[in-house]
Write an enzyme that holds these catalytic residues in place. Structure first.
Site, PDB file in Angstrom:
ATOM      1  N   LYS A 174       0.543  -0.998  -0.164  1.00  0.00           N
ATOM      2  CA  LYS A 174       0.213  -0.089   0.126  1.00  0.00           C
ATOM      3  C   LYS A 174       0.566   1.666   0.323  1.00  0.00           C
ATOM      4  CE  LYS A 174      -4.344   1.713   1.481  1.00  0.00           C
ATOM      5  NZ  LYS A 174      -5.259   1.859   0.329  1.00  0.00           N
TER       6      LYS A 174
HETATM    7  N1  PMP Z   1      -7.427  -1.486  -3.975  1.00  0.00           N
HETATM    8  C1  PMP Z   1      -6.470  -0.035  -3.748  1.00  0.00           C
HETATM    9  C2  PMP Z   1      -6.093   0.508  -4.706  1.00  0.00           C
HETATM   10  C3  PMP Z   1      -7.114   0.856  -2.246  1.00  0.00           C
HETATM   11  O1  PMP Z   1      -6.106   1.895  -2.615  1.00  0.00           O
HETATM   12  C4  PMP Z   1      -7.601  -0.248  -1.555  1.00  0.00           C
HETATM   13  C5  PMP Z   1      -8.303   1.391  -0.304  1.00  0.00           C
HETATM   14  N2  PMP Z   1      -7.697   0.864   0.616  1.00  0.00           N
HETATM   15  C6  PMP Z   1      -8.628  -0.717  -1.252  1.00  0.00           C
HETATM   16  C7  PMP Z   1      -8.432  -1.684  -3.076  1.00  0.00           C
HETATM   17  C8  PMP Z   1      -9.801  -1.620  -0.729  1.00  0.00           C
HETATM   18  O2  PMP Z   1      -8.581  -1.827   0.487  1.00  0.00           O
HETATM   19  P1  PMP Z   1      -9.249  -2.175   1.661  1.00  0.00           P
HETATM   20  O3  PMP Z   1     -10.320  -2.983   1.961  1.00  0.00           O
HETATM   21  O4  PMP Z   1      -8.259  -2.723   2.190  1.00  0.00           O
HETATM   22  O5  PMP Z   1      -9.253  -0.448   2.671  1.00  0.00           O
END
Ligand code: PMP
Length: 323
Positions: A174
């Site tokens: 991330k």
């Molecule tokens: N994909 C991307 C590119 C994101 O930025 C996010 C948001 N964090 C998600 C998927 C969803 O992830 P999460 O459910 O862990 O927030």
């Protein structure tokens, strides 16, 4: 930079937005929001190294209590992102958990909140790399009302931009830099009149949205691309797969999705911490289902809302109460 004089008495009075919290957490300390300072040269380049998490806390009005949502899972991913970036995490998961709950308590939130821990190394400059650096870590919190249970729907298009891939810029990390790819696609979608892009990966199958994962419903089954499809390993995606299977009792399938499957699917939605559940009502101009939030999406929306707030007390391990 030359300091600009205020243009009117209105400018002089302009206060910081009311959502600015009293405190921020930096390297182990809860500080007044205005206190931490960095040199101007730390703006820009170090962001190449920056990784972060986006976490929500939901307010339960009946109990007058704030619950941080799936906190352990987010912090596990935060630590994995650091490992992949070859940073040396100065804190263990439990330390970070305490940091977040203490910061929320210090800020006294009585509403839904978005929490963002960030880790970066200030030595990052271009491709320069120093081994095993201990990152600076800071955590911010801000008021962020939930959209769950609200009537909503987004139009989407298949992006002409391809999702970054594991051997290029791993979407599993991330990393802030990954959002360059997301912003190019979002800008294109907006210019063409769509609310959001949907990325295909280098294999040409469906990956994810610019800041969310993707689900479709076909013939009663909840279907989402696998974690090897150039996606972030989304915490929300994992939660919804479990709620679908364990509570709603519908088939849940992780498999590659072709583009044309989207044009005939019964329901579709983006999911993520910020996005929560965002129903997709049309893709490339093809209406999805009856063009409104579908029944399975609606059932998940209700469950997500009730469990995250602790109104439905199942899955207590997903809620961390703030004292
Ligand atoms: N994909 C991307 C590119 C994101 O930025 C996010 C948001 N964090 C998600 C998927 C969803 O992830 P999460 O459910 O862990 O927030």
């Amino acid at each position: 930079m030359v300091q600009q004089a205020p243009r009117s008495s209105h400018d002089v009075k302009a206060a910081p937005p009311s959502t600015t919290p009293a405190h921020i957490w930096v390297n182990g300390e809860i500080l007044p929001w205005e206190q931490p300072q960095v040199h101007i040269t730390e703006v820009g380049w170090p962001a190449i190294s920056a990784i972060f998490e986006g976490i929500r806390a939901y307010w339960n009005a009946g109990e007058e209590r704030l619950y941080v949502w799936v906190l352990d899972q987010h912090l596990q991913r935060f630590l994995r992102s650091m490992k992949l970036m070859r940073m040396r995490p100065p804190y263990a998961l439990d330390d970070l958990k305490r940091a977040i709950t203490s910061l929320l308590a210090a800020n006294g939130f009585r509403e839904d909140v978005y929490i963002q821990p960030v880790a970066y190394v200030s030595s990052a400059r271009g491709s320069r790399y120093q081994a095993d650096q201990t990152p600076t870590i800071y955590i911010t919190t801000r008021s962020e009302p939930s959209a769950l249970l609200k009537e909503r729907g987004a139009t989407a298009c298949i992006s002409s931009w391809t999702r970054i891939s594991d051997n290029v810029m791993p979407p599993r990390i991330k990393a802030m830099a990954n959002y360059h790819n997301s912003r190019l696609a979002s800008a294109e979608a907006a210019r063409n009149g769509y609310d959001s892009p949907i990325f295909l990966n280098t294999r040409g199958t469906v990956a994810e949205g610019p800041g969310s994962c993707f689900f479709m419903v076909r013939d009663g089954a909840l279907i989402t691309p696998p974690i090897t499809a150039s996606i972030l390993e989304s915490v929300t995606r994992a939660v919804l797969l479990r709620l679908g299977a364990e509570v709603l009792g519908v088939p849940t399938i992780e498999r590659e999705i072709d583009r044309t499957e989207l044009y005939t699917c019964d329901e579709a939605f983006f999911c993520g911490t910020a996005a929560e559940i965002n129903p997709v009502v049309a893709i490339d101009g093809y209406q999805v289902g009856d063009g409104t939030m579908g029944p399975l999406t609606r059932a998940l929306d209700r469950l997500f809302h009730d469990i995250a707030r602790g109104i439905d007390q199942r899955y207590p391990e997903w809620r961390t109460p703030v004292a």
